[in-house]
Scaffold this active site. Structure first.
Site, PDB file in Angstrom:
ATOM      1  N   LYS A  40      26.191  29.571-107.031  1.00  0.00           N
ATOM      2  CA  LYS A  40      26.457  28.668-105.897  1.00  0.00           C
ATOM      3  C   LYS A  40      26.682  27.243-106.398  1.00  0.00           C
ATOM      4  O   LYS A  40      26.304  26.912-107.528  1.00  0.00           O
ATOM      5  CB  LYS A  40      25.278  28.731-104.916  1.00  0.00           C
ATOM      6  CG  LYS A  40      23.971  28.228-105.504  1.00  0.00           C
ATOM      7  CD  LYS A  40      22.771  28.656-104.660  1.00  0.00           C
ATOM      8  CE  LYS A  40      21.498  28.069-105.207  1.00  0.00           C
ATOM      9  NZ  LYS A  40      20.304  28.722-104.624  1.00  0.00           N
ATOM     10  N   ARG A 138      13.322  29.359 -93.867  1.00  0.00           N
ATOM     11  CA  ARG A 138      14.660  28.797 -94.027  1.00  0.00           C
ATOM     12  C   ARG A 138      15.610  29.843 -93.465  1.00  0.00           C
ATOM     13  O   ARG A 138      15.611  30.073 -92.266  1.00  0.00           O
ATOM     14  CB  ARG A 138      14.879  28.512 -95.526  1.00  0.00           C
ATOM     15  CG  ARG A 138      15.383  27.152 -95.857  1.00  0.00           C
ATOM     16  CD  ARG A 138      15.385  26.898 -97.365  1.00  0.00           C
ATOM     17  NE  ARG A 138      16.064  27.939 -98.125  1.00  0.00           N
ATOM     18  CZ  ARG A 138      16.336  27.858 -99.436  1.00  0.00           C
ATOM     19  NH1 ARG A 138      15.976  26.791-100.126  1.00  0.00           N
ATOM     20  NH2 ARG A 138      16.953  28.824-100.048  1.00  0.00           N
ATOM     21  N   HIS A 167      13.485  35.429-100.150  1.00  0.00           N
ATOM     22  CA  HIS A 167      13.498  34.345-101.141  1.00  0.00           C
ATOM     23  C   HIS A 167      12.110  33.700-101.143  1.00  0.00           C
ATOM     24  O   HIS A 167      11.498  33.542-100.098  1.00  0.00           O
ATOM     25  CB  HIS A 167      14.585  33.329-100.767  1.00  0.00           C
ATOM     26  CG  HIS A 167      14.953  32.368-101.856  1.00  0.00           C
ATOM     27  ND1 HIS A 167      15.169  32.746-103.166  1.00  0.00           N
ATOM     28  CD2 HIS A 167      15.163  31.019-101.823  1.00  0.00           C
ATOM     29  CE1 HIS A 167      15.506  31.666-103.891  1.00  0.00           C
ATOM     30  NE2 HIS A 167      15.502  30.614-103.097  1.00  0.00           N
ATOM     31  N   ARG A 222      17.656  37.700-109.210  1.00  0.00           N
ATOM     32  CA  ARG A 222      18.686  36.721-108.851  1.00  0.00           C
ATOM     33  C   ARG A 222      18.469  35.383-109.564  1.00  0.00           C
ATOM     34  O   ARG A 222      18.233  34.359-108.925  1.00  0.00           O
ATOM     35  CB  ARG A 222      18.682  36.461-107.332  1.00  0.00           C
ATOM     36  CG  ARG A 222      18.838  37.676-106.449  1.00  0.00           C
ATOM     37  CD  ARG A 222      19.045  37.255-104.992  1.00  0.00           C
ATOM     38  NE  ARG A 222      18.068  36.290-104.523  1.00  0.00           N
ATOM     39  CZ  ARG A 222      16.908  36.594-103.943  1.00  0.00           C
ATOM     40  NH1 ARG A 222      16.564  37.849-103.719  1.00  0.00           N
ATOM     41  NH2 ARG A 222      16.083  35.628-103.581  1.00  0.00           N
ATOM     42  N   TYR A 263      23.875  -6.270-113.296  1.00  0.00           N
ATOM     43  CA  TYR A 263      23.568  -6.877-111.996  1.00  0.00           C
ATOM     44  C   TYR A 263      22.090  -7.241-111.883  1.00  0.00           C
ATOM     45  O   TYR A 263      21.212  -6.459-112.254  1.00  0.00           O
ATOM     46  CB  TYR A 263      23.896  -5.894-110.869  1.00  0.00           C
ATOM     47  CG  TYR A 263      25.367  -5.655-110.671  1.00  0.00           C
ATOM     48  CD1 TYR A 263      26.264  -6.721-110.525  1.00  0.00           C
ATOM     49  CD2 TYR A 263      25.861  -4.357-110.613  1.00  0.00           C
ATOM     50  CE1 TYR A 263      27.616  -6.482-110.320  1.00  0.00           C
ATOM     51  CE2 TYR A 263      27.209  -4.109-110.402  1.00  0.00           C
ATOM     52  CZ  TYR A 263      28.083  -5.176-110.259  1.00  0.00           C
ATOM     53  OH  TYR A 263      29.412  -4.930-110.059  1.00  0.00           O
ATOM     54  N   CYS A 310      25.113   0.880-113.151  1.00  0.00           N
ATOM     55  CA  CYS A 310      26.125   0.490-112.169  1.00  0.00           C
ATOM     56  C   CYS A 310      26.926   1.714-111.737  1.00  0.00           C
ATOM     57  O   CYS A 310      26.686   2.818-112.203  1.00  0.00           O
ATOM     58  CB  CYS A 310      27.059  -0.554-112.771  1.00  0.00           C
ATOM     59  SG  CYS A 310      26.177  -1.966-113.471  1.00  0.00           S
ATOM     60  N   MET A 311      27.907   1.504-110.868  1.00  0.00           N
ATOM     61  CA  MET A 311      28.718   2.632-110.410  1.00  0.00           C
ATOM     62  C   MET A 311      29.508   3.259-111.555  1.00  0.00           C
ATOM     63  O   MET A 311      29.647   4.488-111.636  1.00  0.00           O
ATOM     64  CB  MET A 311      29.683   2.183-109.312  1.00  0.00           C
ATOM     65  CG  MET A 311      30.426   3.336-108.668  1.00  0.00           C
ATOM     66  SD  MET A 311      31.621   2.806-107.440  1.00  0.00           S
ATOM     67  CE  MET A 311      30.561   2.165-106.154  1.00  0.00           C
ATOM     68  N   ASP A 312      29.999   2.391-112.446  1.00  0.00           N
ATOM     69  CA  ASP A 312      30.937   2.855-113.467  1.00  0.00           C
ATOM     70  C   ASP A 312      30.459   2.659-114.887  1.00  0.00           C
ATOM     71  O   ASP A 312      31.193   2.992-115.819  1.00  0.00           O
ATOM     72  CB  ASP A 312      32.258   2.078-113.358  1.00  0.00           C
ATOM     73  CG  ASP A 312      32.788   2.052-111.956  1.00  0.00           C
ATOM     74  OD1 ASP A 312      32.889   3.142-111.367  1.00  0.00           O
ATOM     75  OD2 ASP A 312      33.071   0.961-111.442  1.00  0.00           O
TER      76      ASP A 312
END
Ligand code: PLP
Length: 370
Positions: A40, A138, A167, A222, A263, A310-312
């Protein structure tokens, strides 16, 4: 090497030899059961189709998917082994799944009717796995409604009940009493199914139960996370992490004492030092909460990321060592060389390694196979 540098901006390398090793180890630990490799969420971020193929080559005979869409994508890729899909919305058209011989999990009378209708439309008997909720609350059918469900399934000619399953909630906490309680409820549910005239297979065990509860292996196990070489239980097993996350140094620079980084200027150099800029950040799947905590493997040793993620990009403090632009940076890997692991990230970030490997962001992070 230079020719592939551009591809190394952010890359996960998937070691399918390690994956095959893990699957054969797991299949060997459950010798009386068949093994379903759970793929999955795009194979926990490793690539569902590639993982499924490698798993089927090395001891698995089933594939587990979450949604019918995930299962059908495996069929479209040419995977003919049994595939089980277990979570879809009301109103789902199961007909393509029935036609493609996807095994379908059924948790309610409503869902059973939908699957039966699809089977009628396609003219093919649907193979279903009735799911009992033994305590996770669930997916699955509550025990109070179970006998009605098994009776209805037994009386529905369009479906054949291949298995009953459940499960576990706490299998990773070895010895947790909830597992025994769930096993007892499961046994009751199985007996009711048999009393209704069914002769289903049984399956219960995720990775943790496969590794620690041979009494719960039944006909099929599984494993998910252990296929990817990550061990959910404290006991050691020879599982080998499959994913390595790497990048390259984009820029190096020397800064004097007193200069700060990233930052908020939350880290300040106490002495002149060399910084290496690595072009990955939370936009790639590096949790921002690892700011000031994480290390990378660069130029032969572990080195701290300084300042905020940071993001990048992240910035690595290299002291007075020689690092070169273009040098490989391993963000996490198997740990064999001393590099961080997905588990280390998870522990630092207060999460589980499942989330780390599944959270590598495509398409920014490219994926290659070894
Ligand atoms: C994800 C999942 C598994 C595999 O669990 P792991 O802890 O990754 O081994 C097995 N069964 C079901 C129903 C699942 O959702």
């Amino acid at each position: 090497m230079n020719g592939v540098m551009a591809a190394l901006r952010a890359e996960v390398v998937i070691d399918l030899d390690n994956l095959r090793h893990n699957v054969s180890l797991l299949a060997g630990l459950a010798p009386r059961a068949e093994t379903m490799a759970v793929v999955k969420a795009d194979g926990y971020g490793h690539g569902a189709v590639e993982v499924a193929r490698a798993a089927l080559e090395s001891g698995a005979s089933w594939i587990g998917a979450c949604s019918l869409g995930e299962a059908l994508a495996l069929r479209e890729a040419g995977i003919t082994a049994p595939v089980l899909a277990w979570l879809d919305l009301p109103g789902t058209d199961y007909a393509p799944g029935v036609a493609a011989r996807v095994d379908l999990s059924v948790s309610s009378a409503r869902q059973l009717a939908e699957v039966a209708e699809a089977a009628r439309a396609v003219g093919v008997e649907a193979r279903v796995h009735l799911k009992i909720d033994t305590g996770l609350s669930r997916n699955g059918c509550r025990p109070e409604e179970w006998s009605a469900l098994v009776e209805k399934a037994a009386a529905t000619p369009e479906v054949r009940v291949h298995a009953v399953w459940t499960h576990l909630a706490c299998a990773d906490e070895v010895g947790h009493p909830a597992t025994d309680a769930q096993a007892e409820r499961f046994d009751d549910a199985y007996r009711e199914a048999v009393a209704a005239g069914l002769s289903p297979l049984r399956h219960v065990a995720n990775s943790a139960a496969l590794l620690t509860r041979p009494d719960l292996h039944f006909d099929l196990v599984r494993p998910g996370i252990a296929v990817y070489g990550l061990n959910p239980v404290p006991q050691p097993f020879d599982l080998r992490p499959v994913m390595t996350f790497r990048s390259s140094v984009a820029l190096t620079k020397r800064i004097p004492a007193g200069e700060s980084v990233s930052y908020g200027l939350s880290w300040t150099a106490g002495a002149p030092t060399t910084l290496a800029l690595v072009p990955v950040g939370y936009g790639d799947g590096v949790p921002r909460t690892l700011s000031h905590r994480m290390h990378v493997w660069l130029a032969g040793r572990r080195r701290p990321v300084v300042g905020r993620v940071c993001m990048d990009q992240v910035v690595v403090d290299c002291g007075d060592d020689v690092v070169a632009e273009g040098d490989e940076v391993v963000l996490f890997g198997t740990g064999e060389r001393g590099e961080p692991t997905a588990r280390e990230w998870a522990d630092l970030a207060g999460t589980i390694d499942y989330e780390i490997v599944t959270g590598m962001h495509r398409p920014r992070v490219t994926r290659t196979y070894r």
